[in-house]
Design an enzyme around this catalytic site. Structure first.
Site, PDB file in Angstrom:
ATOM      1  N   CYS A   1      -2.730  -2.468   6.604  1.00  6.67           N
ATOM      2  CA  CYS A   1      -2.876  -1.168   7.268  1.00  6.67           C
ATOM      3  C   CYS A   1      -4.252  -1.064   7.938  1.00  6.67           C
ATOM      4  CB  CYS A   1      -2.651  -0.023   6.288  1.00  6.67           C
ATOM      5  SG  CYS A   1      -3.646  -0.079   4.801  1.00  6.67           S
TER       6      CYS A   1
ATOM      7  N   CYS B   1       0.847  -1.186   0.000  1.00  7.03           N
ATOM      8  CA  CYS B   1       0.000   0.000   0.000  1.00  7.03           C
ATOM      9  C   CYS B   1       0.885   1.240   0.000  1.00  7.03           C
ATOM     10  CB  CYS B   1      -0.895  -0.051   1.238  1.00  7.03           C
ATOM     11  SG  CYS B   1      -1.191   1.510   2.020  1.00  7.03           S
ATOM     12  N   GLU B   2       0.655   2.144  -0.947  1.00  6.91           N
ATOM     13  CA  GLU B   2       1.554   3.296  -1.077  1.00  6.91           C
ATOM     14  C   GLU B   2       1.314   4.346   0.006  1.00  6.91           C
ATOM     15  OE1 GLU B   2       1.069   4.884  -4.979  1.00  6.91           O
ATOM     16  OE2 GLU B   2      -0.675   6.090  -4.461  1.00  6.91           O
ATOM     17  N   HIS B   3       0.232   4.207   0.755  1.00  7.63           N
ATOM     18  CA  HIS B   3      -0.034   5.176   1.824  1.00  7.63           C
ATOM     19  C   HIS B   3       0.672   4.835   3.126  1.00  7.63           C
ATOM     20  CE1 HIS B   3      -3.903   5.735  -0.642  1.00  7.63           C
ATOM     21  NE2 HIS B   3      -3.015   6.638  -1.002  1.00  7.63           N
ATOM     22  N   HIS B   4       0.858   3.542   3.384  1.00 10.98           N
ATOM     23  CA  HIS B   4       1.465   3.127   4.650  1.00 10.98           C
ATOM     24  C   HIS B   4       2.710   2.263   4.473  1.00 10.98           C
ATOM     25  CE1 HIS B   4      -2.875   3.841   5.446  1.00 10.98           C
ATOM     26  NE2 HIS B   4      -2.413   4.445   6.526  1.00 10.98           N
TER      27      HIS B   4
ATOM     28  N   HIS C   1      -5.932  -5.665   3.553  1.00  8.92           N
ATOM     29  CA  HIS C   1      -4.931  -4.606   3.698  1.00  8.92           C
ATOM     30  C   HIS C   1      -4.409  -4.606   5.127  1.00  8.92           C
ATOM     31  CE1 HIS C   1      -5.643  -2.247  -0.124  1.00  8.92           C
ATOM     32  NE2 HIS C   1      -6.570  -3.193  -0.153  1.00  8.92           N
TER      33      HIS C   1
ATOM     34  N   GLN D   1      -5.214  -0.366  -4.432  1.00  2.41           N
ATOM     35  CA  GLN D   1      -5.880  -1.503  -5.074  1.00  2.41           C
ATOM     36  C   GLN D   1      -6.696  -1.100  -6.298  1.00  2.41           C
ATOM     37  OE1 GLN D   1      -7.856  -4.172  -2.319  1.00  2.41           O
ATOM     38  NE2 GLN D   1      -9.203  -4.941  -3.924  1.00  2.41           N
TER      39      GLN D   1
HETATM   40 ZN   LIG Z   1      -2.639   1.561   3.632  1.00  2.00          ZN
END
Ligand SMILES: [Zn+2]
Length: 236
Positions: A197, A126-129, A195, A167
């Site tokens: 995260c 996941c590119e956010h976390h 996920h 995703q």
């Molecule tokens: Zn994430």
């Protein structure tokens, strides 16, 4: 969550692709550039990874210190280097191109029934976390005189999932790549994923799964075709 990508008209998926300006240049346009790049790219990838390793390793040391860890304790001595190499592996899809994967694997065939490959395992970040999300990908397409070697669909999934992702984008990129390469009458991609995260940060979200889909061409226009795909990919 359930998102559909945009679509329009009763055209082939390629028309859809261009009319909607989904950014990337066509496969043919890329072909020449890719062939030119290809030669030194294979060895270039290793050299590039190698040259970036010290900075990445130093960054991981800094992260560990930022967490209050003692980077000199035995168990952590080689951790920054291992973590740096692991991260390079997990993002190796940036070095790959659809054309490299599909080269020599597209065949002329008058098959006009849906082709489905389901339960393709997928691991991504996941590119956010920067934590994993993983699950299964189901792919279907209705050929228009061209088919692709079945293992190549899994390779496309691999190429796009070994990158920093969300995703929804992963789903769309897989569908678009197949659409562009085969110019089929339609493409359907569904991804079910967990996920970390979400899962690791709340017990009540332990079993949550995210489902995304991208339907192009006949899978978007024709409910019967779409339903057939969904019925055939349904997990028992
Ligand atoms: Zn994430």
């Amino acid at each position: 969550m359930n998102s559909h990508c945009n679509g329009t008209g009763k055209q082939l998926v390629t028309d859809f692709y261009y009319n909607n300006g989904f950014s990337e240049p066509s496969l043919e346009t890329k072909k020449t550039t890719v062939q030119q790049r290809k030669q030194h790219e294979t060895s270039g990838k290793d050299a590039e990874d190698e040259s970036r390793l010290p900075a990445l390793e130093a960054a991981y040391s800094s992260i560990l210190r930022g967490l209050g860890e003692d980077t000199d304790r035995q168990g952590l001595l080689r951790t920054p280097l291992r973590a740096a190499k692991a991260m390079q592996f997990l993002t190796k899809g940036y070095h790959e191109d659809v054309y490299d994967i599909l080269n020599d694997a597209i065949f002329d065939e008058d098959h006009d029934e849906i082709v489905i490959v389901k339960d393709i395992e997928m691991f991504s970040l996941c590119e956010h976390h920067l934590v994993p999300f993983f699950g299964r990908v189901h792919i279907g397409y209705l050929p228009n005189k061209k088919v692709v070697g079945l293992s190549k669909l899994a390779r496309i999934v691999e190429m796009y999932s070994r990158r920093l992702q969300v995703q929804e984008r992963l789903t769309k990129q897989i569908a678009m790549a197949i659409s562009e390469a085969l110019q089929p009458a339609g493409v359907a991609v569904v991804i079910e994923a967990a996920h970390m995260c979400m899962v690791m940060r709340g017990v009540q979200k332990m079993n949550s799964r995210t489902v995304t889909s991208c339907m192009l061409g006949v899978f978007r226009e024709d409910p019967k075709t779409r339903e057939e795909f969904l019925r055939l990919t349904k997990t028992a």
